[in-house]
Design an enzyme around this catalytic site. Structure first.
Site, PDB file in Angstrom:
ATOM      1  N   LYS A  78       0.838  -1.193   0.000  1.00  0.00           N
ATOM      2  CA  LYS A  78       0.000   0.000   0.000  1.00  0.00           C
ATOM      3  C   LYS A  78       0.878   1.249   0.000  1.00  0.00           C
ATOM      4  O   LYS A  78       2.010   1.206   0.475  1.00  0.00           O
ATOM      5  CB  LYS A  78      -0.854   0.023   1.276  1.00  0.00           C
ATOM      6  CG  LYS A  78      -2.053  -0.897   1.260  1.00  0.00           C
ATOM      7  CD  LYS A  78      -2.859  -0.770   2.527  1.00  0.00           C
ATOM      8  CE  LYS A  78      -4.039  -1.721   2.559  1.00  0.00           C
ATOM      9  NZ  LYS A  78      -5.041  -1.476   1.499  1.00  0.00           N
TER      10      LYS A  78
ATOM     11  N   ARG B  46     -10.354 -11.436   1.774  1.00  0.00           N
ATOM     12  CA  ARG B  46     -11.160 -12.526   1.206  1.00  0.00           C
ATOM     13  C   ARG B  46     -10.404 -13.855   1.258  1.00  0.00           C
ATOM     14  O   ARG B  46     -11.023 -14.917   1.323  1.00  0.00           O
ATOM     15  CB  ARG B  46     -11.609 -12.155  -0.215  1.00  0.00           C
ATOM     16  CG  ARG B  46     -10.489 -11.927  -1.187  1.00  0.00           C
ATOM     17  CD  ARG B  46     -10.922 -11.145  -2.422  1.00  0.00           C
ATOM     18  NE  ARG B  46     -10.970  -9.702  -2.173  1.00  0.00           N
ATOM     19  CZ  ARG B  46     -11.315  -8.800  -3.087  1.00  0.00           C
ATOM     20  NH1 ARG B  46     -11.664  -9.173  -4.300  1.00  0.00           N
ATOM     21  NH2 ARG B  46     -11.327  -7.515  -2.773  1.00  0.00           N
TER      22      ARG B  46
HETATM   23  N1  BES Z   1      -8.334  -3.614   4.263  1.00  0.00           N
HETATM   24  C1  BES Z   1      -8.424  -3.212   2.910  1.00  0.00           C
HETATM   25  C2  BES Z   1      -9.714  -2.468   2.596  1.00  0.00           C
HETATM   26  C3  BES Z   1      -9.802  -1.060   3.109  1.00  0.00           C
HETATM   27  C4  BES Z   1      -9.073  -0.050   2.508  1.00  0.00           C
HETATM   28  C5  BES Z   1     -10.664  -0.753   4.129  1.00  0.00           C
HETATM   29  C6  BES Z   1      -9.201   1.247   2.968  1.00  0.00           C
HETATM   30  C7  BES Z   1     -10.801   0.545   4.573  1.00  0.00           C
HETATM   31  C8  BES Z   1     -10.057   1.541   3.983  1.00  0.00           C
HETATM   32  C9  BES Z   1      -8.379  -4.434   1.999  1.00  0.00           C
HETATM   33  O1  BES Z   1      -7.576  -5.474   2.436  1.00  0.00           O
HETATM   34  C10 BES Z   1      -7.822  -3.976   0.699  1.00  0.00           C
HETATM   35  O2  BES Z   1      -6.696  -3.615   0.652  1.00  0.00           O
HETATM   36  N2  BES Z   1      -8.658  -4.018  -0.329  1.00  0.00           N
HETATM   37  C11 BES Z   1      -8.267  -3.605  -1.615  1.00  0.00           C
HETATM   38  C12 BES Z   1      -8.816  -4.602  -2.603  1.00  0.00           C
HETATM   39  C13 BES Z   1      -8.266  -4.442  -3.982  1.00  0.00           C
HETATM   40  C14 BES Z   1      -6.800  -4.817  -4.013  1.00  0.00           C
HETATM   41  C15 BES Z   1      -9.063  -5.321  -4.909  1.00  0.00           C
HETATM   42  C16 BES Z   1      -8.847  -2.216  -1.871  1.00  0.00           C
HETATM   43  O3  BES Z   1      -9.967  -1.943  -1.434  1.00  0.00           O
HETATM   44  O4  BES Z   1      -8.156  -1.407  -2.476  1.00  0.00           O
HETATM   45 MN    MN Z   2      -5.575  -5.298   1.796  1.00  0.00          MN
END
Ligand code: BES
Ligand code: MN
Ligand code: ZN
Length: 490
Positions: free
Chosen positions: A272, A346
């Site tokens: 990230k 997931r």
């Molecule tokens: N934990 C995050 C989702 C999230 C991001 C929750 C920001 C609250 C605020 C999750 O694990 C994630 O990183 N999801 C990705 C999925 C994508 C790679 C398909 C996302 O939402 O960007």
């Molecule tokens: Mn994630």
């Protein structure tokens, strides 16, 4: 904060503060009249001088001769006053006393004759809101001596009929506090092992609770390849926490709640960006919600059987971390092509959900801070509910309305499924930009084909801002859902 109920009127109260509610018509009910005479008619004077108009969220603190605080609390237009208004007004009233020496409060907001709110519900809402407003995070911060929170208890004005509801509210408030406490902890403290220890404490506290923990060795034997892949980059061992509550005869099939317990989400190799990455300590808020709901149910001793399952894992980049392109075999036997290691929620949930079905649940619900897309879709106001069932999501939404911790449904139509098809495995772990929350739900649905299942994405509701931290949502909705369920089987 301890919450009780009684019919003691203002003149008998020894509390440090009294909350007296007014609509904007500024009519006095019997309680307000009694408070006004305790105050030597100061309320009448302040209204006459237009220092207080009863607007929603307006508060004015007055003092009796003996130094007792009386917090006039506005609830606005009587016709428009709803659960949200009562929540706001309660919050403001608590904030008016929380940094003062006041230790105890008599809350008379419930003495108002609400047009749109049932008496017992008003008692519940004001109790949960008060407890919420009185909370602050204290674990890793040194406070100055003069910065004290002294408030320890609140008595809500309510008759016998509402007393049971307020008792429930006190249990729900305890659950909400549990969830906020876990959510707010830093990720160097709240790791998978820490969560397991918390579950142990809960199992010890309630006679009818038992704990099982699956460690990595056990999960390897069971071939939980998707969950284990996510944990590979971390020095902190992954755990599957299984806490059981038996509230009714063993033959009754359990409600099973699964909570995403990513104790920190760096994104892994699909790292990230640095900005706000700290907020990914909240990526275990699904787990925290399930913990809090479990505590609320155990406090209430609801006549249901409940199992909480928490896959607790840290998502880190490392020489041994799982990679984009990897194909892993989940506990179900289905294969997954990892296209983004940041879609890790997931991956751990699919194995937990497959495992959950071994308990033959009558209802299976997972809660997860699963997608950023959910925040885009619904903001910080509503949790997202997804399900292939018709009744189950309706029952969840209704519980959210009942307790004013609301959710909104997103579709899980098969039309979205093709976005996670791939040449190289049974599915891929991302579905692209379009409908990101829904394709995450679609992924989970492939592991929940023959079960009464719903998925709740709480990415927008579990925490709202860095300053305010974890909200404890949607514990109230989930606890109310289970209360409604327990009433069904009566
Ligand atoms: N934990 C995050 C989702 C999230 C991001 C929750 C920001 C609250 C605020 C999750 O694990 C994630 O990183 N999801 C990705 C999925 C994508 C790679 C398909 C996302 O939402 O960007
Ligand atoms: Mn994630
Ligand atoms: Zn995540």
């Amino acid at each position: 904060m301890k919450i009780t109920s009684s019919l003691m009127t203002p003149s008998k109260s020894k509390s440090g503060a009294l909350f007296i509610g007014f609509f904007s018509d500024l009519k006095f009910n019997a309680i307000a009249k009694e408070a006004d005479s305790l105050l030597g008619k100061q309320i009448s004077q302040r209204i006459k001088s237009k220092d207080f108009a009863g607007k929603t969220g307006e508060v004015l603190t007055l003092f009796t001769d003996s130094g007792q605080r009386v917090v006039l609390t506005g609830l606005g237009d009587e016709k428009k006053c709803d659960l949200g208004t009562l929540q706001t007004a309660t919050t403001k009233a608590i904030k008016a006393v929380v940094t003062t020496p006041v230790k105890t409060v008599n809350n008379y907001l419930t003495s108002l004759n609400f047009k749109n709110i049932d008496e017992a519900v008003a008692g519940k809402i004001t109790s949960i809101a008060a407890s919420h407003a009185a909370y602050r995070y204290e674990v890793t911060k040194n406070f100055k001596k003069d910065n004290k929170h002294n408030l320890t208890s609140m008595t809500v004005y309510a008759d016998k009929k509402s007393a049971a509801a307020i008792k429930q509210a006190a249990s729900i408030a305890t659950g909400v506090e549990t969830t906020r406490a876990l959510g707010n902890l830093p990720p160097n403290i709240c790791n998978p092992d820490y969560l397991a220890k918390q579950a142990k404490d809960i199992a010890k506290k309630y006679d009818n609770c038992t704990l099982t923990i699956l460690d990595e060795k056990k999960m390897q034997k069971m071939k939980m390849g998707a969950l284990l892949a996510v944990g590979r980059g971390s020095r902190n061992e992954s755990k599957m926490i299984v806490l059981k509550y038996t509230g009714t005869k063993k033959s009754q099939r359990p409600h099973v709640l699964v909570g995403k317990g990513i104790t920190f989400d760096t994104g892994g190799i699909s790292l990230k960006p640095g900005a706000n990455m700290d907020e990914m300590k909240y990526d275990m808020c699904g787990a925290a919600t399930v913990f809090g709901t479990f505590v609320a149910v155990a406090e209430m001793q609801l006549p249901i059987n409940l199992i909480m399952i928490v896959p607790a894992v840290e998502n880190m980049p490392d020489g041994d971390a799982y990679r984009p392109g990897d194909v892993v075999t989940s506990y179900s036997g289905k294969t997954i092509e990892v296209l983004n290691t940041d879609a890790e929620g997931r991956m751990i949930l699919c194995d937990a959900l497959t495992y959950a079905q071994e308990y033959k649940p009558q209802v299976l619900i997972d809660l997860a801070t699963l997608t950023g897309a959910c925040v885009v879709a619904l903001g910080h106001v509503a949790s997202a509910v997804m399900s292939k069932q018709t009744q189950l999501p309706q029952d969840i939404l209704q519980a959210g309305i009942d307790i004013h911790d609301r959710a909104w449904q997103l579709p899980l139509w098969d039309d979205y499924q093709k976005q996670i098809d791939t040449t190289f495995a049974d599915m891929q772990n991302v579905g692209g930009f379009a409908g990101g929350s829904i394709t995450a739900g679609c992924f989970l649905s492939r592991f929940c084909e023959d079960v009464n299942w719903a998925h709740i994405d709480i990415a927008g509701t579990a925490w709202a801002s860095k300053k305010d931290g974890a909200t404890g949502r949607p514990v109230a909705m989930m606890a109310q859902y289970l209360i409604n369920e327990s009433n069904k089987s009566k």
